[in-house]
Design an enzyme around this catalytic site. Sequence first.
Site, mmCIF file in Angstrom:
data_model
loop_
_atom_site.group_PDB
_atom_site.id
_atom_site.type_symbol
_atom_site.label_atom_id
_atom_site.label_comp_id
_atom_site.label_asym_id
_atom_site.label_seq_id
_atom_site.Cartn_x
_atom_site.Cartn_y
_atom_site.Cartn_z
ATOM 1 N N SER A 157 -10.419 -18.433 -4.742
ATOM 2 C CA SER A 157 -10.123 -19.630 -3.958
ATOM 3 C C SER A 157 -8.947 -20.355 -4.586
ATOM 4 O O SER A 157 -8.689 -20.232 -5.792
ATOM 5 C CB SER A 157 -11.349 -20.559 -3.945
ATOM 6 N N TYR A 183 -16.716 -25.233 -9.870
ATOM 7 C CA TYR A 183 -16.330 -24.245 -8.865
ATOM 8 C C TYR A 183 -14.986 -23.625 -9.227
ATOM 9 O O TYR A 183 -14.812 -22.395 -9.171
ATOM 10 C CB TYR A 183 -16.258 -24.915 -7.496
#
Length: 306
Positions: A157, A183
């Site tokens: 990501s 994350y």
Amino acid sequence: MRITTPFTRESTAADVVAGVDLTGRRAIVTGGASGIGVETARALAAAGAEVTLAVRNTEAGHRTAADLTATTSNEAIDVRHLELADRDSVAKFVSGWQGPLHILVNNAGVMAEPLTRTPEGWEHQFATNHLGHFGLAVGLHDALARAGHARVVSVSSSAHLRSGVVFDDLHFEHREYEPWSAYGQSKTANVLFAVEATRRWAADGITANALMPGGIRTALQRHQEGNAEFEAVAKDFAWKTPEQGAATSVLLAASPLLTGVSGRYFEDCAEAAPNVPPARDGVAAHALDPAAATLLWEVSLDLLAR
């Protein structure tokens, strides 16, 4: 040379796999029962691959498998249970795999969730997004090597820009927990895995690449529901459809255009350029650092062996 393809941000997984024949190839897609995992699996199945959906919820997996068969006429869709944050589940999945494996798409993940720990005390995003997929890939190494020219796809990501891997405190035991930093760390780990797998496994004919699929509204954002700040940004964001979001994964998994390419990070169906802050695209230097990649591999092996 930075790699580009004829495909773009608007391309779909079906566009990317058009004309590709995967008959006789075996693929695993983790998280294949939701979000872009479904469309990744659909495109691979449409090209003739035997596809295994590795999922936490096997009931949802069987519903997805039926849908994939109905839309692709491919009946070679299998469903197997996999809980990435559970070492025993990963080990059981690996031990149950027989024969070669041509494509492994490490797609499943959790995003920006409240602090949760596994029984080992591992931070849950790092445990799921990185350690589970790492253990799966390492456990399936021999199957990948037997396939010849196997591909591993690591779904990362742009959030990797938020944090490198903090080796002194991987599990937020000493620093304040921040969901997006956690994350980001796990997504950097996904890229570093591809870098080190390339170094270690190239002689086995295995390639590994990482990617940013783009912003897609799926269940991945479930922990952001009701978050006013997130929704304010989301309102004007240029979201991709799930079919578009799966395109780069399918490109890396199946396209002959990427034969022999390994250890790189892609977005919008092309290799990403280096990130230039404050831009939120491109790849950060810390995600391609070979020393960090080697260290992460050794640390991950040690954690999983304890």
